[in-house]
Write a protein that holds these residues in place. Structure first.
Motif, PDB file in Angstrom:
ATOM      1  N   THR A  18       0.827  -1.196   0.000  1.00 12.51           N
ATOM      2  CA  THR A  18       0.000   0.000   0.000  1.00 12.51           C
ATOM      3  C   THR A  18       0.859   1.241   0.000  1.00 12.51           C
ATOM      4  O   THR A  18       2.006   1.242   0.433  1.00 12.51           O
ATOM      5  N   LEU A  19       0.282   2.305  -0.528  1.00  8.07           N
ATOM      6  CA  LEU A  19       0.917   3.611  -0.510  1.00  8.07           C
ATOM      7  C   LEU A  19       0.153   4.457   0.489  1.00  8.07           C
ATOM      8  O   LEU A  19      -1.025   4.726   0.307  1.00  8.07           O
ATOM      9  N   SER A  20       0.797   4.865   1.566  1.00  7.57           N
ATOM     10  CA  SER A  20       0.102   5.595   2.615  1.00  7.57           C
ATOM     11  C   SER A  20       0.140   7.088   2.370  1.00  7.57           C
ATOM     12  O   SER A  20       1.167   7.627   1.968  1.00  7.57           O
ATOM     13  N   PRO A  21      -0.957   7.782   2.630  1.00  3.04           N
ATOM     14  CA  PRO A  21      -0.948   9.232   2.501  1.00  3.04           C
ATOM     15  C   PRO A  21       0.056   9.837   3.472  1.00  3.04           C
ATOM     16  O   PRO A  21       0.200   9.384   4.597  1.00  3.04           O
ATOM     17  N   SER A  22       0.758  10.863   3.019  1.00  2.55           N
ATOM     18  CA  SER A  22       1.719  11.523   3.891  1.00  2.55           C
ATOM     19  C   SER A  22       1.065  12.698   4.587  1.00  2.55           C
ATOM     20  O   SER A  22       0.001  13.160   4.201  1.00  2.55           O
ATOM     21  N   SER A  23       1.708  13.201   5.601  1.00  2.00           N
ATOM     22  CA  SER A  23       1.164  14.321   6.349  1.00  2.00           C
ATOM     23  C   SER A  23       1.593  15.658   5.775  1.00  2.00           C
ATOM     24  O   SER A  23       1.213  16.701   6.274  1.00  2.00           O
ATOM     25  N   ASN A  24       2.400  15.633   4.692  1.00  3.60           N
ATOM     26  CA  ASN A  24       2.890  16.901   4.152  1.00  3.60           C
ATOM     27  C   ASN A  24       2.200  17.297   2.858  1.00  3.60           C
ATOM     28  O   ASN A  24       2.708  18.105   2.094  1.00  3.60           O
ATOM     29  N   GLY A  25       1.041  16.685   2.600  1.00  2.00           N
ATOM     30  CA  GLY A  25       0.250  17.115   1.455  1.00  2.00           C
ATOM     31  C   GLY A  25       0.631  16.490   0.141  1.00  2.00           C
ATOM     32  O   GLY A  25       0.203  16.952  -0.907  1.00  2.00           O
ATOM     33  N   ASN A  26       1.432  15.428   0.131  1.00  2.00           N
ATOM     34  CA  ASN A  26       1.807  14.800  -1.129  1.00  2.00           C
ATOM     35  C   ASN A  26       0.700  13.934  -1.703  1.00  2.00           C
ATOM     36  O   ASN A  26       0.755  13.550  -2.859  1.00  2.00           O
ATOM     37  N   VAL A  27      -0.287  13.582  -0.885  1.00  2.00           N
ATOM     38  CA  VAL A  27      -1.421  12.802  -1.355  1.00  2.00           C
ATOM     39  C   VAL A  27      -2.672  13.646  -1.220  1.00  2.00           C
ATOM     40  O   VAL A  27      -2.926  14.245  -0.181  1.00  2.00           O
ATOM     41  N   LEU A  28      -3.455  13.716  -2.301  1.00  2.00           N
ATOM     42  CA  LEU A  28      -4.640  14.561  -2.332  1.00  2.00           C
ATOM     43  C   LEU A  28      -5.873  13.751  -1.980  1.00  2.00           C
ATOM     44  O   LEU A  28      -6.117  12.697  -2.566  1.00  2.00           O
ATOM     45  N   ASP A  29      -6.648  14.226  -1.029  1.00  2.00           N
ATOM     46  CA  ASP A  29      -7.883  13.566  -0.632  1.00  2.00           C
ATOM     47  C   ASP A  29      -9.010  14.113  -1.502  1.00  2.00           C
ATOM     48  O   ASP A  29      -9.401  15.267  -1.377  1.00  2.00           O
ATOM     49  N   VAL A  30      -9.482  13.294  -2.444  1.00  2.00           N
ATOM     50  CA  VAL A  30     -10.517  13.737  -3.369  1.00  2.00           C
ATOM     51  C   VAL A  30     -11.706  12.800  -3.268  1.00  2.00           C
ATOM     52  O   VAL A  30     -11.593  11.693  -2.746  1.00  2.00           O
ATOM     53  N   PRO A  31     -12.875  13.222  -3.768  1.00  2.00           N
ATOM     54  CA  PRO A  31     -14.057  12.365  -3.684  1.00  2.00           C
ATOM     55  C   PRO A  31     -13.852  11.032  -4.388  1.00  2.00           C
ATOM     56  O   PRO A  31     -13.012  10.881  -5.261  1.00  2.00           O
ATOM     57  N   VAL A  36      -4.963  10.436  -5.142  1.00  3.65           N
ATOM     58  CA  VAL A  36      -4.139  10.982  -6.210  1.00  3.65           C
ATOM     59  C   VAL A  36      -2.946  11.713  -5.610  1.00  3.65           C
ATOM     60  O   VAL A  36      -3.104  12.580  -4.751  1.00  3.65           O
ATOM     61  N   ASP A  37      -1.761  11.360  -6.077  1.00  2.00           N
ATOM     62  CA  ASP A  37      -0.543  11.994  -5.594  1.00  2.00           C
ATOM     63  C   ASP A  37      -0.433  13.416  -6.152  1.00  2.00           C
ATOM     64  O   ASP A  37      -0.884  13.710  -7.262  1.00  2.00           O
ATOM     65  N   SER A  38       0.205  14.283  -5.385  1.00  2.00           N
ATOM     66  CA  SER A  38       0.320  15.688  -5.791  1.00  2.00           C
ATOM     67  C   SER A  38       1.100  15.865  -7.086  1.00  2.00           C
ATOM     68  O   SER A  38       0.882  16.832  -7.821  1.00  2.00           O
ATOM     69  N   ASN A  39       2.018  14.948  -7.397  1.00  2.00           N
ATOM     70  CA  ASN A  39       2.780  15.070  -8.640  1.00  2.00           C
ATOM     71  C   ASN A  39       1.918  14.854  -9.874  1.00  2.00           C
ATOM     72  O   ASN A  39       2.260  15.315 -10.964  1.00  2.00           O
ATOM     73  N   VAL A  40       0.805  14.135  -9.715  1.00  2.00           N
ATOM     74  CA  VAL A  40      -0.137  13.995 -10.828  1.00  2.00           C
ATOM     75  C   VAL A  40      -0.778  15.345 -11.117  1.00  2.00           C
ATOM     76  O   VAL A  40      -0.829  15.804 -12.263  1.00  2.00           O
ATOM     77  N   LEU A  41      -1.271  15.998 -10.078  1.00  2.00           N
ATOM     78  CA  LEU A  41      -1.880  17.316 -10.249  1.00  2.00           C
ATOM     79  C   LEU A  41      -0.871  18.307 -10.821  1.00  2.00           C
ATOM     80  O   LEU A  41      -1.226  19.197 -11.601  1.00  2.00           O
ATOM     81  N   GLY A  42       0.398  18.126 -10.468  1.00  2.00           N
ATOM     82  CA  GLY A  42       1.434  19.022 -10.963  1.00  2.00           C
ATOM     83  C   GLY A  42       1.640  18.966 -12.462  1.00  2.00           C
ATOM     84  O   GLY A  42       2.303  19.841 -13.029  1.00  2.00           O
ATOM     85  N   LYS A  43       1.104  17.957 -13.131  1.00  2.00           N
ATOM     86  CA  LYS A  43       1.213  17.861 -14.588  1.00  2.00           C
ATOM     87  C   LYS A  43       0.181  18.735 -15.304  1.00  2.00           C
ATOM     88  O   LYS A  43       0.225  18.867 -16.529  1.00  2.00           O
ATOM     89  N   PHE A  44      -0.747  19.315 -14.537  1.00  2.00           N
ATOM     90  CA  PHE A  44      -1.784  20.159 -15.126  1.00  2.00           C
ATOM     91  C   PHE A  44      -1.469  21.632 -14.883  1.00  2.00           C
ATOM     92  O   PHE A  44      -0.661  21.965 -14.007  1.00  2.00           O
ATOM     93  N   PRO A  45      -2.107  22.528 -15.634  1.00  2.00           N
ATOM     94  CA  PRO A  45      -1.875  23.966 -15.424  1.00  2.00           C
ATOM     95  C   PRO A  45      -2.246  24.393 -14.012  1.00  2.00           C
ATOM     96  O   PRO A  45      -3.092  23.770 -13.353  1.00  2.00           O
ATOM     97  N   GLY A  46      -1.598  25.449 -13.534  1.00  2.00           N
ATOM     98  CA  GLY A  46      -1.905  25.977 -12.214  1.00  2.00           C
ATOM     99  C   GLY A  46      -3.380  26.307 -12.073  1.00  2.00           C
ATOM    100  O   GLY A  46      -4.014  26.794 -13.010  1.00  2.00           O
ATOM    101  N   GLY A  47      -3.926  26.038 -10.911  1.00  2.00           N
ATOM    102  CA  GLY A  47      -5.340  26.293 -10.668  1.00  2.00           C
ATOM    103  C   GLY A  47      -6.242  25.115 -10.961  1.00  2.00           C
ATOM    104  O   GLY A  47      -7.439  25.158 -10.680  1.00  2.00           O
TER     105      GLY A  47
END
Length: 378
Positions: A18-31, A36-47
Motif C-alpha cells: 500500500t501507498l500511505s498518505p503523507s502528512s505533508n500534502g503529497n497525497v490529495l484527498d478527493v471524492p 491521487v498523488d500531488s505530482n499527478v496534479l502538478g502535470k496540469f496547469p496551475g489552478g
C-alpha cells in the motif's frame, strides 16, 4: 474496487503493498475511492482541481483510474491514469508513454492522446504514473474494416526517425521488457528480439533442452533464410511503427460514432507483417481469420508472397513466447505452441542432422490453456 473509507488511508499498487498518505500534502484527498498523488496534479496547469478519482480495471501489473479535473477557466476534462511500481514499473510506464506518443504523432485519430508520465512524490516502492485522454469506449470486438484500414495506414505512413528497426526507449509487453535497440538489418533485429524473450522464458519457466536446441537452430538457420529473402533480388522493407501488443483487449470502440481506438502499446519500428502475427494466437478472439484477411486487403504481403504464411508463423513465435514469460505456468500451453511452431519451421527449412533432433511433444504432454487465459471463452 476499494471502499471510500479505505481509499482515504491507502491505495493499491502493482506489488500488492500500500501507498500511505503523507502528512505533508503529497497525497490529495478527493471524492470517490482513489487517492491521487500531488505530482499527478502538478502535470496540469496551475489552478487545476481534481473533482473526482476512482479506480477502474486493475490488471495483473498495473492499477488504473479515471480522473475528472476542473481547469482554472471552469471547464472540466476526464483523464485515464495508470500506475506501476518499482524500477520495472518505471520502464513500463515510460515505455507506454513513449509508445502512445509516437503512435499519436502518426495517427491522432486512432489512439487516445497521451498527456504525461512521472513519479509519485511518495511511495514505497516508488510508483510511476501515465496520464492520457479518457475515452468512453465499448470493449466489443472491433469492426474489421475500420481497425485494419487504420492499422494499414499507420504502417504505410509511419517512418522510423533513424531509418532503422527498433525504438528510442525500452517498451514492455505486459511486465516483460523488449529488446528494441536500433538495428539497420531486420534479420539481425528480429533474431535479437526473439533471442531475448526465449532466454527470459528459459529463466522464468525453467530450462527445457528441446526448446533450447530448436531455438538455436531456428535463430542460426531459419530466421536468416526467411527474412533475408525480404531484401534479396533488389527488394526492401521499410521499418513501420507497430503497436506490438494488438489484441482485442487493447482496442475500444466509441459508442457515439463507432470509431475504433487502440491503446496500451508496446511499440517499435519493424516489418509491418509482424503486427498481425499476434492475431494467430488461438487464445484471442482476434484470431478470427476475417481480421488478417481484411488487413492483407489493405496491405498485401511482402515478396516473396509464397512465404507469407511461414513468416507469419515465425513472427507469432515471439508473441507466444512473451505470453509464456508474462503468464508463467498458466502459459504452458502457449509455450508448447511456440515450440511446435519453431520445430515446424526448422523441419521445413533447416532439418536437424540424423540423430541430433530433440524429441517432439507427445500427446500426453500437451497442456491445455486455462479458461482464465483463453479469451475466446469470455
Amino acid at each position: 474496487m476499494a471502499s471510500s473509507e479505505s481509499a482515504k488511508t491507502s491505495t493499491r499498487n502493482t506489488t500488492g503493498k500500500t501507498l500511505s498518505p503523507s502528512s505533508n500534502g503529497n497525497v490529495l484527498d478527493v471524492p470517490n475511492s482513489f487517492i491521487v498523488d500531488s505530482n499527478v496534479l502538478g502535470k496540469f496547469p496551475g489552478g487545476t482541481k481534481i473533482i473526482s478519482a476512482h479506480e477502474t480495471v486493475a490488471s495483473a501489473w498495473t492499477t488504473t483510474a479515471q480522473l475528472q479535473v476542473q481547469i482554472d477557466d471552469g471547464s472540466e476534462e476526464t483523464y485515464f491514469l495508470k500506475l506501476a511500481s518499482g524500477d520495472h514499473g518505471r520502464i513500463m510506464i515510460e515505455g507506454e508513454f513513449n509508445s502512445m506518443s509516437e503512435l499519436y504523432a502518426c495517427a491522432p485519430d486512432f489512439v487516445p492522446e497521451p498527456h504525461s508520465w512521472g513519479r509519485y512524490a511518495k511511495g514505497n516502492p516508488d510508483t510511476y504514473f501515465f496520464l492520457s485522454q479518457f475515452l468512453k469506449m465499448d470493449h466489443t470486438m472491433p469492426d474489421p474494416e475500420y481497425l485494419c484500414s487504420k492499422l494499414a495506414r499507420l504502417h504505410h505512413d509511419s517512418n522510423s526517425p533513424t531509418g532503422k528497426f527498433g525504438f528510442h526507449s525500452t517498451t514492455c509487453q505486459g511486465r516483460t521488457s523488449q529488446c528494441v535497440g536500433w538495428e539497420e538489418n531486420w534479420t539481425v533485429f528480429f533474431a535479437k528480439l526473439l533471442q531475448h524473450v526465449i532466454d527470459l522464458d528459459l529463466e522464468v519457466n525453467g530450462y527445457w533442452e528441446p526448446l533450447d536446441k530448436v531455438k538455436k537452430r531456428l535463430i542460426k538457420h531459419v530466421i536468416p533464410r526467411l527474412l533475408d529473402a525480404l531484401i534479396s533480388d533488389g527488394r526492401s522493407i521499410k521499418p513501420s511503427l507497430l503497436h506490438s501488443d494488438l489484441w482485442e483487449g487493447n482496442t475500444g470502440t466509441l459508442a457515439t460514432n463507432g470509431r475504433v481506438y487502440i491503446f496500451d502499446a508496446a511499440s517499435f519500428y519493424a516489418h509491418n507483417e509482424m503486427e498481425v502475427a499476434n492475431w494467430r494466437g488461438y487464445y484471442n478472439k482476434i484470431s478470427d481469420e476475417v481480421y488478417t484477411k481484411t488487413y492483407l486487403s489493405y496491405f498485401p504481403p511482402s515478396e516473396p508472397k509464397a512465404e507469407w504464411e511461414d513468416r507469419n508463423r515465425l513472427y507469432s513465435v515471439y508473441y507466444n513466447v512473451i505470453y509464456s514469460v508474462n503468464h508463467e505456468s498458466q502459459g504452458t500451453a502457449v509455450r508448447q505452441l511456440a515450440f511446435s511452431d519453431m520445430y515446424y519451421l526448422v523441419n521445413k527449412f533447416a532439418p536437424f542432422p540424423e540423430g541430433e533432433a530433440p524429441p517432439h511433444l507427445q500427446e500426453s504432454e500437451i497442456a491445455s490453456l486455462s479458461a482464465e487465459r483463453d479469451h475466446t471463452l469470455a
